[in-house]
Enzyme design. Structure first.
Site, short mmCIF file in Angstrom:
data_model
loop_
_atom_site.label_atom_id
_atom_site.label_comp_id
_atom_site.label_asym_id
_atom_site.label_seq_id
_atom_site.Cartn_x
_atom_site.Cartn_y
_atom_site.Cartn_z
N ASP A 1 1.80 -1.48 0.58
CA ASP A 1 0.38 -0.04 0.09
C ASP A 1 0.70 1.34 0.45
O ASP A 1 0.24 2.22 0.62
CB ASP A 1 -1.38 -0.06 1.04
CG ASP A 1 -1.81 -0.88 0.70
OD1 ASP A 1 -3.02 -1.10 -0.01
OD2 ASP A 1 -2.86 -1.33 1.43
N LYS B 1 -0.22 5.11 -1.46
CA LYS B 1 -1.02 5.77 -0.60
C LYS B 1 -0.28 6.95 -0.31
O LYS B 1 -0.97 7.98 0.10
CB LYS B 1 -1.73 5.07 1.17
CG LYS B 1 -2.80 3.40 -0.01
CD LYS B 1 -3.68 3.85 1.14
CE LYS B 1 -4.33 2.32 0.80
NZ LYS B 1 -4.80 1.61 1.97
N HIS C 1 -3.70 3.56 -6.26
CA HIS C 1 -2.28 3.20 -5.17
C HIS C 1 -1.49 1.75 -5.44
O HIS C 1 -0.55 2.22 -5.56
CB HIS C 1 -3.39 3.68 -3.94
CG HIS C 1 -3.91 2.12 -3.10
ND1 HIS C 1 -5.35 1.76 -3.59
CD2 HIS C 1 -2.71 1.14 -2.95
CE1 HIS C 1 -5.48 0.72 -2.44
NE2 HIS C 1 -3.92 0.01 -2.42
N HIS D 1 -2.87 -6.44 -5.75
CA HIS D 1 -3.57 -6.54 -4.78
C HIS D 1 -4.40 -6.65 -5.24
O HIS D 1 -4.88 -6.95 -3.49
CB HIS D 1 -1.87 -6.31 -3.82
CG HIS D 1 -2.43 -4.85 -3.45
ND1 HIS D 1 -1.77 -4.08 -3.83
CD2 HIS D 1 -3.51 -4.99 -2.19
CE1 HIS D 1 -2.12 -2.53 -3.49
NE2 HIS D 1 -2.75 -2.75 -2.46
FE LIG Z 1 -4.47 -1.91 -0.64
#
Ligand SMILES: [Fe+2]
Length: 257
Positions: A123, A126, A151, A175
């Site tokens: 992540d 982000k 993201h 993902h």
């Molecule tokens: Fe994610």
């Protein structure tokens, strides 16, 4: 030859790296043998020692570089944790469960390592999404949701530029794909989605379900297990969702004893 055997001749070549002795090559001819070391033997041993030195140096550099890379990735995640408070602790927990799934799927050490780091940093993109959107307590607008959906691509972009992390970049990109093909960014379905990405999708969703969010309370582990089983075959790879549910049931079982 045993240590106590008498020796007629010894040929010893030191192994060095950056001036430090880290070992030696030792060849012996036992007493009573008619053999002798020749100049060619000495040259061969010296050359062999050079190969050992180079190999040792390569290992030292590789280890240093790997440690550096791991530290760099951890720092990146720390930066994201400051930016998005919902990420705090999320990466470690997800990576912990990803390792357990890898173990049950008998993934090799290299694949497991890639999965671990991909889960840990999936992540990171982000960082490019405005904080107000990440922590917005109300329903997201269409435009805000479009930004959030960027993201995985941002994560991929960041990691793709690091030599040696290309596979991890691809894993991260996917993902948020779903087993039934309705995910993003590419709408891949089933086994078109890389296996590590399918694993991340499961551990990531579990982590999100069991954490408080501004717009809903956290689910209990029992409820999360039910949800994982329900969404196996639609949102998640059914095999991985089942493995994750089993891991959690075993944990619950243990905690109740
Ligand atoms: Fe994610």
């Amino acid at each position: 030859m045993t240590l106590s055997s008498p020796i007629a001749e010894s040929l010893i070549v030191p192994l060095r790296w950056e001036g430090q002795l880290f070992g030696q090559l030792d060849l012996d001819i036992p007493l009573g043998s008619t053999d002798h070391f020749t100049d060619t033997d000495v040259e061969t041993m010296k050359n062999f020692a050079r190969v050992c030195d180079a190999f040792h140096a390569l290992r030292v550099y590789a280890r240093k570089e790997e440690t550096f890379l791991e530290k760099l990735l951890s720092v990146l995640m720390k930066a994201l944790e400051y930016h998005d408070r919902y990420t705090r602790g999320h990466s470690e927990t997800s990576a912990f469960y990803a390792l357990q799934i890898a173990h049950r799927l008998r993934l090799g050490p290299e694949a497991t390592k890639k999965l671990y780091w991909a889960t840990f940093i999936h992540d990171v993109g982000k960082i490019f999404i405005p904080q107000e959107i990440l922590s917005k307590p109300d329903k997201l607008s269409e435009e805000e949701y479009r930004l959030i959906k960027l993201h995985p691509l941002k994560s991929e972009e960041l990691i793709r530029g690091v030599e040696g992390l290309e596979d991890i970049a691809t894993i991260i990109r996917h993902h948020h794909e779903r087993w039934d093909g309705t995910g993003y960014p590419d709408g891949l379905r089933g086994e078109e989605i890389p296996l590590p990405s399918r694993i991340i999708a499961v551990v990531d969703a579990f982590e999100a379900m069991t954490s408080d969010r501004p717009y809903r309370r956290a689910l209990g582990i029992d409820e999360a297990i039910t949800e994982l089983r329900r969404a196996g075959g639609t949102q998640f790879d059914p095999v991985i969702a089942k493995i994750m549910a089993t891991i959690l049931e075993e944990e619950l079982e243990k905690s109740r004893k």
